[in-house]
Design a protein around this motif. Sequence first.
Motif, PDB file in Angstrom:
ATOM      1  N   ASP A  98       0.866  -1.260  -0.032  1.00  0.00           N
ATOM      2  CA  ASP A  98       0.074  -0.083   0.048  1.00  0.00           C
ATOM      3  C   ASP A  98       0.951   1.108   0.076  1.00  0.00           C
ATOM      4  N   LEU A  99       0.758   2.167  -1.021  1.00  0.00           N
ATOM      5  CA  LEU A  99       1.571   3.326  -1.153  1.00  0.00           C
ATOM      6  C   LEU A  99       1.334   4.276   0.172  1.00  0.00           C
ATOM      7  N   ASN A 100       0.362   4.505   0.539  1.00  0.00           N
ATOM      8  CA  ASN A 100       0.309   5.363   1.715  1.00  0.00           C
ATOM      9  C   ASN A 100       1.053   4.837   3.040  1.00  0.00           C
ATOM     10  N   GLN A 101       0.921   3.562   3.125  1.00  0.00           N
ATOM     11  CA  GLN A 101       1.597   2.910   4.135  1.00  0.00           C
ATOM     12  C   GLN A 101       3.009   2.782   3.984  1.00  0.00           C
ATOM     13  N   ALA A 102       3.596   2.646   2.786  1.00  0.00           N
ATOM     14  CA  ALA A 102       4.810   2.488   2.362  1.00  0.00           C
ATOM     15  C   ALA A 102       5.631   4.033   2.670  1.00  0.00           C
ATOM     16  N   THR A 103       4.698   4.942   2.354  1.00  0.00           N
ATOM     17  CA  THR A 103       5.472   6.353   2.491  1.00  0.00           C
ATOM     18  C   THR A 103       5.470   6.609   4.064  1.00  0.00           C
ATOM     19  N   ALA A 104       4.393   6.428   4.566  1.00  0.00           N
ATOM     20  CA  ALA A 104       4.578   6.479   6.057  1.00  0.00           C
ATOM     21  C   ALA A 104       5.521   5.678   6.864  1.00  0.00           C
ATOM     22  N   LYS A 105       5.742   4.643   6.176  1.00  0.00           N
ATOM     23  CA  LYS A 105       7.103   3.769   6.886  1.00  0.00           C
ATOM     24  C   LYS A 105       8.114   4.488   6.597  1.00  0.00           C
ATOM     25  N   LEU A 106       8.649   5.109   5.240  1.00  0.00           N
ATOM     26  CA  LEU A 106       9.713   5.798   5.034  1.00  0.00           C
ATOM     27  C   LEU A 106       9.972   6.889   6.149  1.00  0.00           C
ATOM     28  N   PHE A 107       8.890   7.755   6.346  1.00  0.00           N
ATOM     29  CA  PHE A 107       9.003   8.772   7.406  1.00  0.00           C
ATOM     30  C   PHE A 107       9.212   8.111   8.715  1.00  0.00           C
ATOM     31  N   ASP A 108       8.932   6.962   9.114  1.00  0.00           N
ATOM     32  CA  ASP A 108       9.131   6.278  10.309  1.00  0.00           C
ATOM     33  C   ASP A 108      10.801   5.955  10.415  1.00  0.00           C
ATOM     34  N   GLY A 127      12.925   7.879   9.336  1.00  0.00           N
ATOM     35  CA  GLY A 127      13.896   9.086   9.282  1.00  0.00           C
ATOM     36  C   GLY A 127      13.750  10.070   8.086  1.00  0.00           C
ATOM     37  N   ALA A 128      12.857   9.761   6.870  1.00  0.00           N
ATOM     38  CA  ALA A 128      12.852  10.466   5.854  1.00  0.00           C
ATOM     39  C   ALA A 128      12.325  11.847   6.275  1.00  0.00           C
ATOM     40  N   LYS A 129      12.917  12.852   5.582  1.00  0.00           N
ATOM     41  CA  LYS A 129      12.273  14.228   5.884  1.00  0.00           C
ATOM     42  C   LYS A 129      11.374  14.774   4.793  1.00  0.00           C
ATOM     43  N   ALA A 130      11.753  14.241   3.456  1.00  0.00           N
ATOM     44  CA  ALA A 130      10.866  14.685   2.315  1.00  0.00           C
ATOM     45  C   ALA A 130      10.863  13.343   1.432  1.00  0.00           C
ATOM     46  N   VAL A 131       9.740  13.223   0.641  1.00  0.00           N
ATOM     47  CA  VAL A 131       9.493  12.082  -0.346  1.00  0.00           C
ATOM     48  C   VAL A 131       8.924  12.613  -1.319  1.00  0.00           C
ATOM     49  N   GLY A 185       5.850  13.905   6.099  1.00  0.00           N
ATOM     50  CA  GLY A 185       4.843  13.105   6.339  1.00  0.00           C
ATOM     51  C   GLY A 185       3.485  13.586   5.716  1.00  0.00           C
ATOM     52  N   LYS A 186       3.596  14.900   5.401  1.00  0.00           N
ATOM     53  CA  LYS A 186       2.188  15.544   4.956  1.00  0.00           C
ATOM     54  C   LYS A 186       2.244  15.792   3.232  1.00  0.00           C
ATOM     55  N   VAL A 187       1.423  15.392   2.412  1.00  0.00           N
ATOM     56  CA  VAL A 187       1.361  15.780   1.303  1.00  0.00           C
ATOM     57  C   VAL A 187       1.220  17.405   1.189  1.00  0.00           C
ATOM     58  N   VAL A 188       2.313  17.822   0.431  1.00  0.00           N
ATOM     59  CA  VAL A 188       2.432  19.188  -0.063  1.00  0.00           C
ATOM     60  C   VAL A 188       2.279  19.672  -1.501  1.00  0.00           C
ATOM     61  N   SER A 189       2.405  18.506  -2.368  1.00  0.00           N
ATOM     62  CA  SER A 189       1.984  18.970  -3.736  1.00  0.00           C
ATOM     63  C   SER A 189       1.764  17.599  -4.333  1.00  0.00           C
ATOM     64  N   GLU A 190       0.648  17.654  -5.329  1.00  0.00           N
ATOM     65  CA  GLU A 190       0.452  16.615  -6.301  1.00  0.00           C
ATOM     66  C   GLU A 190       0.488  17.063  -7.738  1.00  0.00           C
ATOM     67  N   THR A 191       1.307  16.544  -8.625  1.00  0.00           N
ATOM     68  CA  THR A 191       1.188  17.094 -10.025  1.00  0.00           C
ATOM     69  C   THR A 191       1.018  15.766 -10.963  1.00  0.00           C
ATOM     70  N   GLN A 192       0.220  16.112 -11.883  1.00  0.00           N
ATOM     71  CA  GLN A 192      -0.234  15.204 -12.932  1.00  0.00           C
ATOM     72  C   GLN A 192       0.138  15.627 -14.339  1.00  0.00           C
TER      73      GLN A 192
END
Length: 255
Positions: free
Chosen positions: A150-160, A162-166, A187-194
């Motif tokens: 799951d991409l949301n869980q995976a991104t959250a794990k990167l922050f766990d 120690g990631a600062k921005a992804v 850990g928060k979405v700051v932008s989405e681009t398509q």
Amino acid sequence: MRSTVLCFSGLDPSGGAGLQADIEAIGQSGAHAAVACTAITVQNSQQVFSFEATSKTLLLAQANAVVKDLPIRCVKSGMLGTTDNITALSEFLQQHPDYAYVLDPVLVANSGGALGDQATLVTAFRALIPLATIITPNTIELRALTGLDDLNQATAKLFDLGAKAVLVKGGHEPTQDYIKNTLYVAGKVVSETQCPRLDGEYHGSGCSLASFIAGRLAQGDSIENAVQLAESWLFGVLKNAESPVVNGQKIPKRF
Ligand code: PLP
């Protein structure tokens, strides 16, 4: 002298990816590129045949030679190839905490060829995650790094970890007409681009994007600005990409 990005990346003889992609993208961003070569690969636009990694000693010697006389503001890593090289980079970054650092967690080439042993690289990358200003995984790398589908869980794990921005790059997701990239800071979405999905496969698109971001960070841009500029630059570069003589991945035209 222009602000400099020191790239830790491998040589791709096709010129599509690796250190040539880095040099061209960083030049286009307005910065200067220096390179500590991590490996020499044998590949073309269709497949990776083999590679030989640089020794840890030689890698650090290259990097330490240029820190003395170039205005390095940012480090960017792509193919590292071995756990020894990952350890070398981690030691180097800890000695230079003032450098921004863009971690492009390369595991396989876009053509599918392995650029190191995936299991050992994934474990070793954990040491680099907390050192990075931004990490730029595609969704295959994100899932491999975290072991989560799951991409949301995976991104959250990167922050766990120690990631600062992804910046999560969506090019490998099954969206038919478009590609969505999502930038997370703290850990928060700051932008989405398509952007529209272009036809075909591209060699070195990830290297180019991460390097352009590094070039802008080296020149003092914020993470959000650097990512936005890099994305719009890359779209133009891929639209103009050139097809090899034999059926292979397209080579981005970065000039
Ligand atoms: N670095 C090297 C040396 C490579 O050969 C490749 C792919 O072939 C990559 C990095 C990653 O390339 P991409 O930007 O296509 O993910």
